[in-house]
Design a protein around this motif. Structure first.
Motif, PDB file in Angstrom:
ATOM      1  N   GLY A  25       0.774  -1.222   0.031  1.00 38.76           N
ATOM      2  CA  GLY A  25      -0.049  -0.046  -0.002  1.00 38.76           C
ATOM      3  C   GLY A  25       0.796   1.371  -0.014  1.00 38.76           C
ATOM      4  N   PRO A  26       0.636   2.141   1.012  1.00 40.54           N
ATOM      5  CA  PRO A  26       1.377   3.286   0.855  1.00 40.54           C
ATOM      6  C   PRO A  26       2.724   3.293   1.637  1.00 40.54           C
ATOM      7  N   VAL A  27       2.838   2.052   2.110  1.00 41.13           N
ATOM      8  CA  VAL A  27       3.858   1.962   3.375  1.00 41.13           C
ATOM      9  C   VAL A  27       5.413   1.215   2.538  1.00 41.13           C
ATOM     10  N   LEU A  28       6.443   1.896   2.713  1.00 41.06           N
ATOM     11  CA  LEU A  28       7.744   1.531   1.840  1.00 41.06           C
ATOM     12  C   LEU A  28       8.594   1.466   3.021  1.00 41.06           C
ATOM     13  N   GLN A  29       9.183   0.268   3.278  1.00 39.90           N
ATOM     14  CA  GLN A  29      10.115  -0.174   4.373  1.00 39.90           C
ATOM     15  C   GLN A  29      11.518  -0.399   3.465  1.00 39.90           C
ATOM     16  N   VAL A  30      12.402   0.473   3.672  1.00 41.11           N
ATOM     17  CA  VAL A  30      13.903   0.086   3.173  1.00 41.11           C
ATOM     18  C   VAL A  30      14.694  -0.458   4.001  1.00 41.11           C
ATOM     19  N   SER A  31      15.268  -1.908   3.684  1.00 39.86           N
ATOM     20  CA  SER A  31      16.148  -2.568   4.763  1.00 39.86           C
ATOM     21  C   SER A  31      17.268  -1.705   4.819  1.00 39.86           C
ATOM     22  N   GLY A  32      18.050  -2.044   5.739  1.00 38.90           N
ATOM     23  CA  GLY A  32      19.456  -1.385   6.121  1.00 38.90           C
ATOM     24  C   GLY A  32      20.190  -1.419   5.124  1.00 38.90           C
ATOM     25  N   GLN A  33      20.711  -0.223   4.887  1.00 35.70           N
ATOM     26  CA  GLN A  33      21.906  -0.059   3.802  1.00 35.70           C
ATOM     27  C   GLN A  33      22.906   0.230   4.287  1.00 35.70           C
ATOM     28  N   VAL A  62      16.850   3.081  -3.141  1.00 35.24           N
ATOM     29  CA  VAL A  62      15.431   2.219  -2.885  1.00 35.24           C
ATOM     30  C   VAL A  62      14.499   3.136  -2.866  1.00 35.24           C
ATOM     31  N   LEU A  63      14.357   4.178  -2.053  1.00 40.81           N
ATOM     32  CA  LEU A  63      12.943   4.834  -2.176  1.00 40.81           C
ATOM     33  C   LEU A  63      12.678   5.045  -3.450  1.00 40.81           C
ATOM     34  N   LYS A  64      13.507   5.683  -4.246  1.00 35.94           N
ATOM     35  CA  LYS A  64      13.266   5.955  -5.658  1.00 35.94           C
ATOM     36  C   LYS A  64      12.671   4.766  -6.496  1.00 35.94           C
ATOM     37  N   ASP A  69      10.799   9.376  -2.071  1.00 33.05           N
ATOM     38  CA  ASP A  69      11.803  10.231  -1.788  1.00 33.05           C
ATOM     39  C   ASP A  69      12.196  10.423  -0.295  1.00 33.05           C
ATOM     40  N   LEU A  70      13.141  10.922  -0.070  1.00 35.63           N
ATOM     41  CA  LEU A  70      13.464  11.351   1.381  1.00 35.63           C
ATOM     42  C   LEU A  70      12.388  12.050   1.937  1.00 35.63           C
ATOM     43  N   GLU A  71      11.727  13.118   1.051  1.00 40.48           N
ATOM     44  CA  GLU A  71      10.504  13.640   1.644  1.00 40.48           C
ATOM     45  C   GLU A  71       9.340  13.014   1.933  1.00 40.48           C
ATOM     46  N   ASP A  72       9.405  11.735   1.651  1.00 41.91           N
ATOM     47  CA  ASP A  72       8.093  10.747   2.222  1.00 41.91           C
ATOM     48  C   ASP A  72       8.595   9.880   3.463  1.00 41.91           C
ATOM     49  N   VAL A  73       9.837  10.118   3.856  1.00 38.70           N
ATOM     50  CA  VAL A  73      10.310   9.385   4.829  1.00 38.70           C
ATOM     51  C   VAL A  73       9.813   9.744   6.282  1.00 38.70           C
ATOM     52  N   VAL A  74       9.010   8.961   6.906  1.00 41.22           N
ATOM     53  CA  VAL A  74       8.816   9.457   8.335  1.00 41.22           C
ATOM     54  C   VAL A  74       9.647   8.988   9.545  1.00 41.22           C
ATOM     55  N   LEU A 116      31.107   1.448   9.417  1.00 41.47           N
ATOM     56  CA  LEU A 116      30.816   2.423  10.565  1.00 41.47           C
ATOM     57  C   LEU A 116      29.431   2.796  10.889  1.00 41.47           C
ATOM     58  N   VAL A 117      28.493   2.584   9.792  1.00 38.86           N
ATOM     59  CA  VAL A 117      26.881   2.883   9.742  1.00 38.86           C
ATOM     60  C   VAL A 117      26.064   2.220   8.847  1.00 38.86           C
ATOM     61  N   GLU A 118      24.987   2.008   9.411  1.00 42.54           N
ATOM     62  CA  GLU A 118      23.934   1.249   8.697  1.00 42.54           C
ATOM     63  C   GLU A 118      22.624   2.140   8.714  1.00 42.54           C
ATOM     64  N   ILE A 119      21.648   2.331   7.515  1.00 44.53           N
ATOM     65  CA  ILE A 119      20.685   3.166   8.042  1.00 44.53           C
ATOM     66  C   ILE A 119      19.534   2.464   7.162  1.00 44.53           C
ATOM     67  N   ASP A 120      18.283   2.426   7.723  1.00 41.63           N
ATOM     68  CA  ASP A 120      17.065   1.999   7.168  1.00 41.63           C
ATOM     69  C   ASP A 120      16.085   3.131   7.218  1.00 41.63           C
ATOM     70  N   ALA A 121      15.036   2.933   6.517  1.00 44.18           N
ATOM     71  CA  ALA A 121      13.849   3.926   6.346  1.00 44.18           C
ATOM     72  C   ALA A 121      12.671   3.304   6.348  1.00 44.18           C
ATOM     73  N   LEU A 122      11.630   4.349   6.894  1.00 43.98           N
ATOM     74  CA  LEU A 122      10.239   4.020   6.544  1.00 43.98           C
ATOM     75  C   LEU A 122       9.733   5.153   5.994  1.00 43.98           C
ATOM     76  N   ALA A 123       9.146   4.871   4.742  1.00 46.96           N
ATOM     77  CA  ALA A 123       8.240   5.850   4.215  1.00 46.96           C
ATOM     78  C   ALA A 123       6.937   5.700   3.889  1.00 46.96           C
ATOM     79  N   VAL A 124       6.066   6.682   3.905  1.00 46.79           N
ATOM     80  CA  VAL A 124       4.548   6.575   3.479  1.00 46.79           C
ATOM     81  C   VAL A 124       4.443   7.586   2.520  1.00 46.79           C
ATOM     82  N   LEU A 125       3.753   6.756   1.376  1.00 51.67           N
ATOM     83  CA  LEU A 125       3.370   7.746   0.319  1.00 51.67           C
ATOM     84  C   LEU A 125       1.923   7.984   0.225  1.00 51.67           C
TER      85      LEU A 125
END
Length: 127
Positions: A25-33, A62-64, A69-74, A116-125
């Motif tokens: 649906g409108p939820v996009l989960q990006v795995s740890g990058q 991955v978001l794209k 995009d980053l603006e959709d990340v909550v 040194l770093v890993e980042i994951d994201a949760l976006a709602v479209l």
């Protein structure tokens, strides 16, 4: 609602049983990058700032691919190997993400050598 696997050649493929991203649906989960070059698989940078910048490039790719995009990340979750890296990571993070900043959690953990770093994201479209 169908669960859709998100993949892109613009982010590194990881040798693990996971998808780069999942959209339902409108939820996009990006795995740890990780701070890996998508073409070579090599670690990009030796500083946390360089690695944060590359990691966020991979998150954005991955978001794209998932229509966001980053603006959709909550929510972004940042995993660091050393609390001493927080200020440097914050500076690179702020430059890459921009305001208004999404919610964020920072966790300290062990990563493989050189990382040194890993980042994951949760976006709602919308829609």
């Amino acid at each position: 609602m169908t669960r859709t696997v998100i993949t892109t050649e613009n982010a590194p493929a990881l040798a693990a049983p996971l998808s780069q991203g999942i959209r339902k649906g409108p939820v996009l989960q990006v795995s740890g990058q990780l701070p890996l070059d998508p073409d070579t698989g090599e670690v990009v940078g030796t500083t946390v700032a360089e690695q944060t910048t590359q990691t966020l490039r991979n998150v954005t790719a991955v978001l794209k691919a998932g229509g966001a995009d980053l603006e959709d990340v909550v929510m972004l979750r940042v995993y660091l190997t050393d609390p001493a890296h927080l200020a440097e990571m914050n500076e690179a993070y702020a430059a890459a993400v921009g305001e208004p900043f999404p919610a964020r959690t920072t966790v300290y953990m062990r990563l493989p050598p050189g990382l040194l770093v890993e980042i994951d994201a949760l976006a709602v479209l919308e829609g």
